[in-house]
Enzyme design. Structure first.
Site, short mmCIF file in Angstrom:
data_model
loop_
_atom_site.label_atom_id
_atom_site.label_comp_id
_atom_site.label_asym_id
_atom_site.label_seq_id
_atom_site.Cartn_x
_atom_site.Cartn_y
_atom_site.Cartn_z
CG ASP A 331 -0.15 0.20 2.54
OD1 ASP A 331 1.09 0.21 2.52
OD2 ASP A 331 -0.80 0.35 3.59
CG ASP A 333 1.59 3.10 4.75
OD1 ASP A 333 0.52 2.65 5.18
OD2 ASP A 333 2.50 2.37 4.28
CG ASP A 445 -3.15 2.52 5.30
OD1 ASP A 445 -4.27 2.21 4.87
OD2 ASP A 445 -2.36 1.70 5.82
N1 CTP Z 1 0.60 0.88 11.45
C1 CTP Z 1 0.00 1.32 12.59
N2 CTP Z 1 -1.34 1.12 12.79
C2 CTP Z 1 -2.09 0.49 11.85
C3 CTP Z 1 -1.49 0.04 10.67
C4 CTP Z 1 -0.12 0.26 10.49
O1 CTP Z 1 0.66 1.90 13.42
N3 CTP Z 1 -3.39 0.30 12.07
C5 CTP Z 1 2.04 1.11 11.26
C6 CTP Z 1 2.78 -0.20 11.25
O2 CTP Z 1 3.27 -0.50 12.51
C7 CTP Z 1 3.89 0.05 10.29
C8 CTP Z 1 3.45 1.22 9.43
O3 CTP Z 1 2.26 1.71 10.03
O4 CTP Z 1 5.02 0.45 11.02
C9 CTP Z 1 3.23 0.84 8.01
O5 CTP Z 1 2.35 -0.26 7.95
P1 CTP Z 1 2.10 -1.12 6.65
O6 CTP Z 1 1.64 -0.27 5.54
O7 CTP Z 1 1.21 -2.24 7.04
O8 CTP Z 1 3.52 -1.78 6.34
P2 CTP Z 1 4.75 -1.28 5.49
O9 CTP Z 1 5.92 -1.37 6.37
O10 CTP Z 1 4.49 0.04 4.87
O11 CTP Z 1 4.88 -2.41 4.42
P3 CTP Z 1 4.28 -2.42 2.94
O12 CTP Z 1 5.35 -1.83 2.08
O13 CTP Z 1 4.00 -3.82 2.61
O14 CTP Z 1 3.03 -1.59 2.94
MN MN Z 2 2.71 0.35 3.77
MN MN Z 3 -0.36 0.75 5.57
#
Ligand code: CTP
Ligand code: MN
Ligand code: MN
Length: 521
Positions: A331, A333, A445
């Site tokens: 995703d 963020d 997100d």
């Molecule tokens: N996070 C959070 N609360 C949530 C979802 C995510 O605090 N409800 C934090 C996670 O702990 C993470 C960060 O947001 O440190 C990013 O989460 P995520 O997008 O799930 O993972 P990524 O590390 O960005 O991996 P990817 O590249 O696969 O998206």
């Molecule tokens: Mn992410």
């Molecule tokens: Mn995320």
């Protein structure tokens, strides 16, 4: 700024057999040599000898700590090897910056009535890992004390351990999940490839099971247990179902037990889906394709534009994996804030409404910061920022659309509009440009944080997940502080510590600053 109530402080378990009662002759401040902090390892020494030696040292003005902490400068042990002591310390207390010394240093210092310089003969030998290995430099069991770049020299092992971790998660075994995840993460941080089992000497967080997996791969190139798992029907099915946005392990397991195996069967079934799962299934084929950095940048420009329509001075920061330097993500963020605290309130609704009106939103789920569903949850894991989980409709640029092999065979939407396969001729490619779906569904997100909490939110949303987890664990065990994406609370001074930058947070925790690119634990 509204801060969350603190969790009740739990007692630190300390090292095995360590007593928390103060058995000495007086408070710590009476120690004559307060710059020296001694920790006596009970293993092989026994508790009565340990307590006798502790009292002796305190009488002579030495500071003796009952448990391992940062203020310990000398770890004294009797009849243990350096590796044994390191392993004990790593299990309980993380990195050891103290000198590991033999009991001879202790008895000689007692004899001299003052702490002696540590000589080589006093030092416990730690076996060196071969070929540029950690050479006795202790590796912390805490991810936040390691530098983990994307250059993984041990992917053969970490991929195998990841399968075991995923399987543990699918079996809802949190303990095993963490054990395999930690082991995998520590291997990712090594500056060398493991080529023989001896290379693992002195590396914490590697249990027997993990070592066996590594050994199998070293000997046979594969690990049978892992290979079997990959073929396992339940593992495959649950992995497939949990890869749908909105589907967790419990739901996936229920569907599995009801006999469902494929997405086709799920789509054909009469099973009731939540709004989130419905969207997840509808856009599945797009959402499982990793988001590229180029796509993330396009979305950043669009989100920034939307935010600035309403708050021109707002800060829009790319967080998550892309901030850590990843080329692909599941995703994108974003963290949004405004220097004037309070200005960010209500912003998400305006932004989402505007983007929806532009036809950019396929699905959205906004959570207000006052929303009750986040209350009563663990504040260190669930933050209560206003946030929005959405599925964004990203227009593909024309160049992409004209490229022959588009979404591929699995794309039901592409099939729907009469084009599922490879366009072989130029003529067909042009035809595809007209017919083919010219957008991609992407998970995004959006989080908004008040300016005063921005540094904490940025640290918390940059990840990786294990890095975050270990930051909180480190804060709790070593500093008696509670860290969340909102704040850092010092449980001893009973106050919140403010921070304007991530660097300041690391400094509060007494940790070396680790930049985002080295947080890929
Ligand atoms: N996070 C959070 N609360 C949530 C979802 C995510 O605090 N409800 C934090 C996670 O702990 C993470 C960060 O947001 O440190 C990013 O989460 P995520 O997008 O799930 O993972 P990524 O590390 O960005 O991996 P990817 O590249 O696969 O998206
Ligand atoms: Mn992410
Ligand atoms: Mn995320």
């Amino acid at each position: 700024m509204a801060l969350l109530p603190q969790k009740k402080k739990r007692k630190d378990p300390g090292l095995p057999g360590a007593s928390h009662s103060w058995a000495g002759d007086g408070p710590l401040t009476l120690a004559k040599f307060s710059e020296v902090g001694i920790f006596l390892v009970e293993r092989k020494m026994g508790s009565s000898r340990r307590s006798f030696l502790s009292q002796l040292a305190r009488k002579k003005g030495f500071r003796v700590e009952e448990r391992m902490s940062e203020s310990v400068t000398h770890v004294v042990s009797e009849n243990n090897s350096g590796d044994e002591v390191l392993e004990l310390l790593d299990k309980q207390s993380g990195i050891c910056r103290a000198a590991l010394v033999d009991i001879t240093w202790f008895t000689e210092s007692m004899g001299a009535g003052k702490p002696l310089e540590v000589e080589n003969r006093h030092r416990l030998q730690v076996k060196t890992a071969a070929d540029g290995g950690p050479i006795g430099i202790p590796i912390s069991q805490y991810a936040c004390q390691r530098r983990t770049t994307l250059d993984n020299k041990n992917s053969l092992f970490t991929e195998a351990l990841k399968v075991l971790a995923e399987n543990a998660q699918l079996c809802e075994n949190e303990g095993r999940y963490l054990a395999f995840t930690r082991a995998s993460s520590i291997l990712k941080s090594l500056p060398y490839s493991v080529t023989k089992i001896d290379d693992l000497q002195g590396i914490p967080s590697l249990g027997e099971h993990c070592k066996k997996v590594i050994q199998d791969i070293l000997e046979d190139g594969i690990c049978r247990e892992v290979e079997e798992l990959i073929q396992n029907e339940r593992y495959q099915t649950l992995k497939r179902f949990t890869s749908i946005f909105g589907v967790g392990v419990k739901t996936a397991d229920k569907w599995y037990r009801e006999g469902l195996r494929t997405l086709h069967e799920l789509r054909a079934s009469k099973i009731l889906l939540t709004k989130e799962q419905g969207a997840g299934l509808l856009y599945y084929e797009d959402l499982i394709v990793p988001v590229t950095r180029t796509e993330a940048d396009s979305i950043r420009k669009i989100v920034e534009g939307a935010v600035h329509r309403f708050l021109p001075a707002a800060v829009v920061k790319l967080t998550g994996g892309f901030r850590r330097g990843k080329e692909y993500g599941h995703d994108v963020d974003f963290l949004i804030t405004h220097q004037e605290e309070g200005k960010e309130q209500g912003l998400l609704y305006q932004v989402i409404n505007w983007m929806a009106a532009q036809g950019m939103i396929l699905y959205d789920d906004i959570t207000d910061s006052k929303d009750q569903k986040w209350k009563n949850k663990e504040p260190e894991i669930f933050d209560s920022f206003a946030k929005c989980f959405l599925i964004f409709k990203l227009q593909k640029d024309v160049v992409n659309v004209l490229r022959p092999n588009t979404a591929g065979d699995h794309d039901p939407l592409a099939k729907e509009i009469g084009h599922g396969g490879r366009a072989e001729t130029c003529e067909r490619a042009t035809y595809a440009a007209v017919k083919v779906k010219d957008w991609k569904a992407v998970r995004v997100d959006l989080v908004t944080a008040p300016f005063g909490q921005y540094a904490y939110a940025l640290l918390g949303w940059t990840g990786s997940q294990l890095f975050e987890r270990d930051l909180r664990r480190y804060a709790k065990h070593f500093k008696h502080m509670s860290l969340s994406s909102h704040s850092l609370f010092d449980n001893e001074q009973k106050k919140f510590l403010s921070a304007a930058t991530e660097e300041e947070i690391f400094a509060h925790l007494g940790l070396d600053y680790i930049p985002p690119e080295e947080r890929n634990a």
